[in-house]
Design an enzyme around this catalytic site. Structure first.
Site, PDB file in Angstrom:
ATOM      1  N   ASP A 106      -8.668  -9.919  -0.210  1.00 53.38           N
ATOM      2  CA  ASP A 106      -7.938  -9.011   0.668  1.00 53.38           C
ATOM      3  C   ASP A 106      -7.977  -7.589   0.112  1.00 53.38           C
ATOM      4  O   ASP A 106      -8.038  -6.623   0.873  1.00 53.38           O
ATOM      5  CB  ASP A 106      -6.502  -9.500   0.821  1.00 53.38           C
ATOM      6  CG  ASP A 106      -5.662  -8.557   1.668  1.00 53.38           C
ATOM      7  OD1 ASP A 106      -5.913  -8.497   2.883  1.00 53.38           O
ATOM      8  OD2 ASP A 106      -4.785  -7.873   1.124  1.00 53.38           O
TER       9      ASP A 106
ATOM     10  N   ASN B  77       0.843  -1.202   0.000  1.00 55.48           N
ATOM     11  CA  ASN B  77       0.000   0.000   0.000  1.00 55.48           C
ATOM     12  C   ASN B  77       0.877   1.251   0.000  1.00 55.48           C
ATOM     13  O   ASN B  77       2.103   1.143  -0.003  1.00 55.48           O
ATOM     14  CB  ASN B  77      -0.956  -0.031   1.199  1.00 55.48           C
ATOM     15  CG  ASN B  77      -0.215   0.001   2.536  1.00 55.48           C
ATOM     16  OD1 ASN B  77       0.933   0.428   2.607  1.00 55.48           O
ATOM     17  ND2 ASN B  77      -0.887  -0.447   3.578  1.00 55.48           N
TER      18      ASN B  77
END
Lengths: 325, 325, 325
Positions: free
Chosen positions: A198, A9
């Protein structure tokens, strides 16, 4: 392999889904190899179930993931694999356990995908290993029956939702299944599915708390239904429960083999993901409480609370046990 | 990892470039780990050179690649790594050596990318290992100087070329360097560059013979210049030589750091790839002879022939040596 | 889905091509699903045309793209789909319209790729919707005929070009069509082609102005010819026109099904892309004027100016109309 920017991320933490995908690939390799170790019909091991997995420490871009897998139990038609992931900072040499996972595979014939083959038995060093494996096998079998019933639930879109309600953060994603998503049998790798799950769960969590979030754990996932190449899959996620510092998100995967007329859309998988929010220093932050509105939402919140308290109790029991030794 | 459809050509043979990329990643991990094993400035190992590599047998979709790496020599500022790739058919259990490669890495400081750090020395089991390593080190040092001079050559476009001429099959590809192509230092992984070079060389070979082709070997590649994130790289390939059953393709990589005005386009790497054409049964097929037109093309053809005969002689000498033992 | 580092340029702006690819995937899914909704021959919807698309605001890494698609018209053999893309900053909750696109699909039989099937008609809420759709259908049909004629043009290589000339920035890229690029029918997804076209156009624009550039709009693109798996495609781009703050780039896609001898190289698609250059604050910057040298370049510049003025006039008319309401 080295973790790349696309695996992580914007805060640099590797997505839990990337790790789940690596784990599943390692499990598929070792169990396919085992199931073909005796002369007989060639087969491909398909993921049937992943046990609950905790992510013990976040992995970062530039670190190396070391994945090791071992077969720990075989029943007549299934293989239990334990996979350990260590993250290694090759600059400092520091190694950390990222997570440990237990996966169950079933060998499907390469010629007839609906035929489950027999698994060659493994040798146990101690008799207890076999007995403990058998116990785990019976437990997971029961659990698989349960989820099969729960799987009918659907996520409805909500218009103009208020912040911190269930409708506000719920999300869905569609994906067209391509050749590289699939095994030799032409069905989606379990690891690919978990990575997408996810991804959606992460979007739900980020929408809810608007801070940097990481996967903390994944509840047991049962793969009841295969997904064929060329299908469209819809992955939907909604928040079910929040504790002070964690969020539970339920994720559904629906497959639509839309070119193939013989079958309509069906529920392929569902699972619960738990996320925490991390500060820049890597400390867990408080998360906004989930606002439940409908009866169903309140019920799911209570159920989530039950799972949360149960996990907490189990962990405390384990810690006490460890302290006594 | 398991070889996917995207790793292979339409005949199911895994691209040599995919294998080269895996080899380089393994080499980068082991040498970065080694160079950081002593307290001191953190560093990242950058690929300086790959020795000539033969692809001994084609790998196929669904097979598992087992990559193992070992440090075999260290000089003051460089590390020699040997990487072996085995392909494993997990259905039959059959394993084959795919290739063996030798790579040289140089540790660059994480704080100052232009600073080459010192390499901690390794322990040798036998004194001869160190002497042999030193000999290999000196040889590659000489060879690196040579290619540096050859690097000025340019590929000119040709309009309406005839089949089987150099101009007919020459090809080029541009690529914008993205974050996932780069190391922690923000420079392109050598393995990413080699994968792109193999892609261009493969297109040149396929355009020439219009049949299924696979990488047979890659000559030593020297990485004289780093390529920065955000650069545009142009990879160009032209055929230089054909024997009865093989094609030699020269590939150039030019980098254009076009957002950074301080530097113009420059030659980053060049190398020779050898391809063979395979029948459906995996047997090498005859290839059409290359038609040379200009003086330069004829000269390059003769030089290619020289390399071909030299390699052939070396291989025969090795086989005789092996037969005597 | 979340925008990743590899989806964006070094300034963090998501490539227009990534967005076009998502749009096309959504369109392909909804129209394939619709065309298979009645019993009959299974089919896959193939992209025939994309209407002109404006990129209203740049999307950034870490944002979530929300893509929604709706069927707005059906003729006997084609489906019109409208796709909206919203970018959502999940940390702030801010949402912006990124772009709206209109795409036309044609259902091809899964058994015989050359057979166009009939499209089940949709129900319109109001009669005018059908009439307006029919008008759009007739208009695009005309436009498709026109581009078919324009498609003969070729980009010639230029040696040692001066900065800011057409030859200086023109670029081309080759790509070997892999399995993941293709639909179930074994032909390249329109979205994959558009992504590659945007990649080349972006490199042309960046080479010309050497600053951060983003896609501002894409003119209507007609897909006259399918491209088969295993083909090599050459995507070439050249600048045709510059206004004070925008650059128009023409892009050609040529396919070479080189393993299949029955057909030579052919023009598959062509299109005009418009780019702007952005400052660090996201404001449009002036761009260097294009230097035209040959008669053809001057003519194309004038044609580009015509398109530019026409678009500008259209936009002003729309704004006035909007202001009156």
């Amino acid at each position: 392999r080295i973790m790349r920017p696309d695996d992580a991320n914007i805060a640099g933490n590797v997505h839990g889904g990337t790790i789940l995908k690596m784990i599943e690939e390692a499990g598929a390799i070792i169990s396919t190899r085992h199931c073909n170790s005796q002369a007989g019909e060639p087969c491909v091991a398909a993921l049937a179930r992943v046990e609950r997995t905790d992510f013990l420490s976040p992995m970062c871009i530039g670190e190396v993931a070391n994945v090791s897998a071992e077969i720990t139990y075989t029943s007549r038609h299934s293989v239990e694999v334990q996979v350990n992931v260590m993250s290694e900072n090759i600059l400092t040499g520091a190694k950390k356990v990222t997570n440990k996972a237990t996966l169950w595979y079933v060998p499907l014939s390469l010629k007839n995908v609906n035929k489950v083959l027999e698994v060659p038995p493994i040798q146990y060093v101690r008799k207890e290993q076999e007995d403990e494996g058998k116990k785990r096998y019976e437990e997971q079998k029961l659990d698989r029956l349960e989820t099969k019933q729960r799987n009918g639930d659907v996520i409805f879109p909500i218009i103009n939702p208020e912040p911190h309600t269930v409708g506000y953060s719920q999300s869905s994603l569609i994906h067209l299944v391509g050749p590289s998503d699939c095994t030799l049998l032409g069905f989606v790798h379990g690891g690919v599915t978990m990575k997408l799950m996810d991804e959606v769960a992460g979007i739900v969590a980020a929408r809810h708390c608007k801070t940097n979030i990481v996967t903390a754990s994944v509840d047991a996932i049962n793969f009841h239904e295969k997904i064929k190449k060329g299908s469209v899959i819809t992955i939907s996620g909604r928040m079910t429960f929040t504790s002070n510092k964690s969020m539970e998100i339920e994720v559904f995967v629906d497959a639509d083999p839309f070119v193939d007329e013989s079958r309509g859309r069906y529920r392929a998988v569902s699972a619960f993901f738990t996320y925490v929010s991390l500060s820049k220093e890597g400390k867990p932050l408080p998360v906004p409480q989930l606002l439940t509105e409908t009866e169903d939402e309140k019920r799911r919140f209570e159920e989530g609370k039950g799972r949360y308290l149960q996990t907490k109790a189990k962990r405390q029991a384990q810690m006490q046990q460890a302290a006594q030794h």
